[in-house]
Design an enzyme around this catalytic site. Structure first.
Site, mmCIF file in Angstrom:
data_model
loop_
_atom_site.group_PDB
_atom_site.id
_atom_site.type_symbol
_atom_site.label_atom_id
_atom_site.label_comp_id
_atom_site.label_asym_id
_atom_site.label_seq_id
_atom_site.Cartn_x
_atom_site.Cartn_y
_atom_site.Cartn_z
ATOM 1 N N ARG A 78 5.361 12.490 -8.586
ATOM 2 C CA ARG A 78 5.259 11.158 -9.177
ATOM 3 C C ARG A 78 3.803 10.793 -9.351
ATOM 4 N NH1 ARG A 78 5.502 5.466 -6.495
ATOM 5 N NH2 ARG A 78 5.412 4.161 -8.362
ATOM 6 N N HIS A 122 0.662 1.226 -12.727
ATOM 7 C CA HIS A 122 0.347 1.176 -11.296
ATOM 8 C C HIS A 122 -0.944 0.368 -11.141
ATOM 9 C CE1 HIS A 122 1.273 3.394 -7.343
ATOM 10 N NE2 HIS A 122 0.353 2.529 -7.045
ATOM 11 N N GLU A 167 5.592 -1.809 -7.895
ATOM 12 C CA GLU A 167 5.395 -2.939 -6.981
ATOM 13 C C GLU A 167 4.894 -4.211 -7.673
ATOM 14 O OE1 GLU A 167 3.143 -1.750 -3.550
ATOM 15 O OE2 GLU A 167 4.714 -0.375 -2.926
ATOM 16 N N ASN A 292 9.697 1.774 -2.265
ATOM 17 C CA ASN A 292 8.443 2.108 -1.563
ATOM 18 C C ASN A 292 8.551 1.504 -0.173
ATOM 19 O OD1 ASN A 292 7.683 3.136 -3.996
ATOM 20 N ND2 ASN A 292 5.922 1.781 -4.325
ATOM 21 N N TYR A 294 7.255 1.360 3.842
ATOM 22 C CA TYR A 294 6.185 1.665 4.795
ATOM 23 C C TYR A 294 6.470 1.142 6.198
ATOM 24 C CZ TYR A 294 3.504 3.539 0.997
ATOM 25 O OH TYR A 294 3.103 4.322 -0.056
ATOM 26 N N GLU A 352 7.950 5.987 -2.595
ATOM 27 C CA GLU A 352 6.785 6.123 -1.707
ATOM 28 C C GLU A 352 7.196 5.953 -0.246
ATOM 29 O OE1 GLU A 352 3.377 3.623 -2.580
ATOM 30 O OE2 GLU A 352 3.677 3.887 -4.720
#
Ligand SMILES: N=[N+]=NCCCCNC(=O)[C@@H]1[C@H]2[C@H](O)[C@@H](O)[C@H](O)[C@@H](CO)[C@@H]12
Length: 447
Positions: A78, A122, A167, A292, A294, A352
């Site tokens: 990606r 992005h 995002e 994504n 985290y 991600e």
């Protein structure tokens, strides 16, 4: 219980990067500058006044980096396209040399049986468009759809999946409300309109793709489950508000065609009355949702914290990464299960997942990043647990292939499987690269 979560045949094992964070040489071959070029060159905005001028020099080292990906055994990669390389003015004239870089990259990936997943946006908006109002301009969704169409026509015959916007929440909140990302605005009245235009841009690009595309298109959201720091009613209500603010603000319009009822209360007069026709367009069914992931939010009520009356607090009794984010793998399983139970179990990719740690210095050209190996093992296991619960998960993209330009943190935070220092540009393998190579070879985290 075995931790060997076998993943289905055909599961995508990838790595993720973005243009401004790895390419370097942002104005090469006729490219136009982006808001991140302008922002990073503004003193005091980025740690160490670092910029993306060097980054990982990927614009000149793409062939070497594709060889790294092949050596890892990736079956997908990606990456994002720098809008200003292809359309230096953001609209109109195509810069063929910029487009050719991405044509060559896609062809090199396919030669290695690595499927490209391309992110169209992005965060690196051309300054030429920002100077016309940027994402605040109601024309911005049309600008994006025109840019997307150029790329669809040039590359869709060889690209498995497209991500429209990476995002939108971070682009809107960190860039227009908190002012810590480009374009550095801190204006309560901007974030809601920027988010709305980013969602409309996603919808317009999906509409163009429906007419001319032959593969998959989706969006990538930073999803972060929120937990109250205590079981007090105030903390539970604060966690609910932060869940609406970070997760449902995007999920609900994309899946239900409506914003959460908490948003007007959170933003008050800064929340416009959006036309319902817009929400109908935003609810266009994309093919997949990119997650994504985290960390989670640990939330405490805080009446002084505008606009939420809630703050994410750092836990002292739990491990955290160099970003100050709690290591919480169960949050990935819970986030994926929520997509199944509350949003119709859509096809999903983990677009991600990864972590920054204070890596030890290289010894004999290798970095022993035990913390990152543990983080990745636990999170890939957590993804396998969600699959076993019936989540429609199609792939995992590790953030990131290379240490790179970490936005306002500059080069002080390292997320890569390979260590990179901009001034010397070697790719030094970390133990996590060997770990991930084994995960891919065995299609899961065997024990
Ligand atoms: N309050 N609060 N929460 C802030 C939550 C922000 C979470 N950061 C991300 O998701 C960014 C994503 C980005 O795509 C990539 O370009 C970045 O390099 C990674 C690493 O930082 C992650």
């Amino acid at each position: 219980m075995s931790t060997d979560h076998a993943f289905p045949p055909g599961f995508l094992w990838g790595a993720a990067t973005s243009a401004y964070q790895i390419e370097g040489d942002p104005l090469a071959d006729g490219a136009g500058p982006s808001i991140w070029h302008r922002f990073s060159h503004t003193p005091g905005r980025v740690a160490g006044n670092a910029t993306g001028d060097l980054a990982c020099d990927h614009y000149h080292r793409a062939q070497e980096d594709v060889a790294l990906m092949a050596n890892l055994g990736l079956n997908a990669y990606r990456f994002s396209i720098a809008w200003g390389r292809v359309l230096p003015d953001g609209r109109g004239r195509v810069n063929q040399r910029g487009l050719d870089f991405y044509q060559r990259l896609v062809d090199r990936l396919l030669e290695q049986d690595i499927q490209p997943m391309i992110t169209l946006y992005h965060w690196d908006l051309p300054t030429a468009l920002h100077d016309r109002g940027g994402w605040l301009n109601p024309e911005s969704p049309a600008w994006f759809a025109d840019y997307a169409q150029v790329l669809f026509r040039a590359l869709d015959d060889r690209v498995a999946a497209w991500v429209t916007i990476n995002e939108p929440w971070v682009a809107a909140v960190l860039g227009h409300l908190e002012g810590v990302h480009a374009p550095g605005h801190a204006d309560a009245f901007e974030a809601a309109r920027v988010t709305h235009h980013l969602l409309l841009a996603h919808a317009e690009a999906c509409a163009v793709y429906r007419a001319i595309g032959a593969h998959q298109i989706g969006i990538a959201l930073n999803l972060e489950p929120q937990y109250p720091a205590s079981d007090s009613a105030a903390d539970r209500a604060a966690a609910d508000r932060r869940d609406a603010f970070i997760n449902r603000w995007l999920l609900d319009p994309l899946f239900f065609g409506r914003y959460p009822e908490a948003m007007p209360a959170i933003f008050g007069p800064a929340w416009p009355d959006f036309p319902s026709a817009d929400l109908e367009r935003i609810r266009r069914p994309a093919d997949f949702i990119g997650v994504n992931y985290y960390s989670r939010g640990w939330v405490q009520a805080d009446p002084s914290a505008w606009p939420l009356g809630a703050t994410r607090i750092q836990r002292t009794d739990a491990p955290s990464t160099a970003m100050g984010w709690e290591v919480y793998p169960n949050g990935l399983t819970e986030t994926l299960l929520r997509l199944k139970t509350q949003y119709g179990n859509p096809p999903a990719y983990i677009t991600e997942n990864g972590a920054a740690f204070e890596d030890p210095a290289p010894v004999e050209d290798r970095v022993e990043d035990a913390h990152r190996v543990a983080y990745l093992r636990d999170h890939i296991t957590a993804a396998g647990a969600a699959l076993q619960e019936g989540v429609n998960l199609r792939g995992y993209f590790l953030w990131s292939l290379l240490d790179n330009f970490e936005w306002a943190e500059g080069y002080t935070k390292r997320f890569g499987l390979y260590r990179v220092d901009p001034e010397e540009q070697r790719r030094i393998p970390k133990a996590s690269a060997d770990f991930y190579r084994k995960v891919i070879a065995s299609n899961g985290v065997g024990m």
